[in-house]
Enzyme design. Sequence first.
Site, PDB file in Angstrom:
ATOM      1  N   ASP A 242       0.865  -1.189   0.000  1.00 57.02           N
ATOM      2  CA  ASP A 242       0.000   0.000   0.000  1.00 57.02           C
ATOM      3  C   ASP A 242       0.896   1.231   0.000  1.00 57.02           C
ATOM      4  O   ASP A 242       2.034   1.177   0.463  1.00 57.02           O
ATOM      5  CB  ASP A 242      -0.913   0.003   1.233  1.00 57.02           C
ATOM      6  CG  ASP A 242      -2.148   0.886   1.034  1.00 57.02           C
ATOM      7  OD1 ASP A 242      -3.245   0.335   0.785  1.00 57.02           O
ATOM      8  OD2 ASP A 242      -2.029   2.133   1.124  1.00 57.02           O
ATOM      9  N   SER A 243       0.366   2.330  -0.520  1.00 56.56           N
ATOM     10  CA  SER A 243       1.180   3.548  -0.555  1.00 56.56           C
ATOM     11  C   SER A 243       1.059   4.348   0.737  1.00 56.56           C
ATOM     12  O   SER A 243       1.808   5.294   0.948  1.00 56.56           O
ATOM     13  CB  SER A 243       0.747   4.420  -1.740  1.00 56.56           C
ATOM     14  OG  SER A 243      -0.638   4.678  -1.656  1.00 56.56           O
ATOM     15  N   ASP A 292      -7.316  -4.931  -4.943  1.00 53.02           N
ATOM     16  CA  ASP A 292      -8.520  -4.195  -4.532  1.00 53.02           C
ATOM     17  C   ASP A 292      -8.231  -2.700  -4.498  1.00 53.02           C
ATOM     18  O   ASP A 292      -8.123  -2.091  -3.437  1.00 53.02           O
ATOM     19  CB  ASP A 292      -8.960  -4.697  -3.142  1.00 53.02           C
ATOM     20  CG  ASP A 292     -10.212  -3.991  -2.648  1.00 53.02           C
ATOM     21  OD1 ASP A 292     -10.989  -3.495  -3.481  1.00 53.02           O
ATOM     22  OD2 ASP A 292     -10.405  -3.948  -1.415  1.00 53.02           O
ATOM     23  N   CYS A 332     -14.332  -1.026  -7.066  1.00 50.15           N
ATOM     24  CA  CYS A 332     -15.395  -0.411  -6.267  1.00 50.15           C
ATOM     25  C   CYS A 332     -15.899   0.870  -6.935  1.00 50.15           C
ATOM     26  O   CYS A 332     -16.501   1.714  -6.279  1.00 50.15           O
ATOM     27  CB  CYS A 332     -14.913  -0.155  -4.843  1.00 50.15           C
ATOM     28  SG  CYS A 332     -13.471   0.890  -4.753  1.00 50.15           S
TER      29      CYS A 332
END
Length: 389
Positions: A242-243, A292, A332
């Site tokens: 993740d960033s 995701d 999403c």
Amino acid sequence: MIRLELKAGREESLRRRPPWVFSGAIASESGDGSDGVAEVVDAAGNLLGRGAYSPRSQIIARVWIFDARLPDRALFRERFEAARRLRAGVLPPETTGFRALNSEGDLCPGVLLDVFGETAVLDLTTEGTVRWRAELEAAAREVFSPERLIVRESGSERDRGVRASSRGEAEPQLALFLENGLRFFADTPRGQKTGFFLDQRDNRSRLRALARGMSVLDLFSYSGAFSVAALAGGARCAVDVDSSERALVLAREARRLNGFDDDERDFVRADVFEDVRRRVAAGESWDVVVCDPPAFAKKRGDLRRAARGYQDVNRLAMTLVAPGGWLLTCSCSGLVTPDLFQKIVFSASLEAGRSFALVARQGAGADHPISLDCPEGEYLKGFWLRRET
Ligand code: SAH
């Protein structure tokens, strides 16, 4: 209350009950909308419904009731009670984190409520519902009786260009809760969305069920909940990418909380696009890749670029999946329909030169109901793809 008179013929769509009134459908307005209540009438002056008024939004009103009743605390309580009864029947055991109110899906347009154990986060997502804050908050306290109630006004951000504020009485705090017996923290109120992605619960439990002995790469991991579920299912290892440093801090905490190691190497702070390119170049191979990403398309004009982004990240992710392995790929973006997403994913597999079987489609859980009147509420798509060749 402001009275919105529709142009002739524009009442038809509202008769079919999608509860949204677009600003382009309005012929004239009269009265004062400062209480956030809009009354919608057809060109002949017949009452169609009443709802929340968001003058700066394209969706200028979201209808709460299709008769002359006023949206007030009694109505909120009724709607909240019905939502509460639904959850009582659909939540898995040992689960104290769930979406208690899902906007249109619970006939409460512009209102989300996520419960995390003793803490509840009420998110008012439109300017109209922000104006109803006092009554919505009171009704939420009466029906859900949380020990702490945090209120976010993401509707002010969207409609007025002001940053989301949380004027809850409490300081930012991690709220502990259970999901299928696993322990997690929601980062309320400063985290993303309401502090945790409850909508992925069913995908996490599917991952847990198939993860025994597998290596898992979780792209766009946020607080690492997919990895924790995989490890609980016996995964050999799980790496989060993740960033956001804050997200990875939470991810480490989640591993410890559930009795797993939090080895530094399992948490990679990086841009996923760069990280997966590196992994592809290094010839890595994983039994399960979870992808995701955040919503790439927030408005219609973003669609083309978003589709390219999804296709790129999926092509790269597919290249990392071992023969017989899995890719759980999600979107999403409500604007990306399931059909379109499937086409994007198919194109990615062509580009990757790999063939996959679509084994399951899994969206948000039953605590995220979608009104048939308002299919736009269905935003989360999760495709379980198994590599064939
Ligand atoms: N899978 C998560 C939710 C993901 S939300 C869960 O189930 O909880 C999307 C995440 O992507 C956020 O944590 C955000 O920080 C991260 N993110 C957004 N753009 C990114 C990028 N280009 N590279 C890496 N991480 C990114």
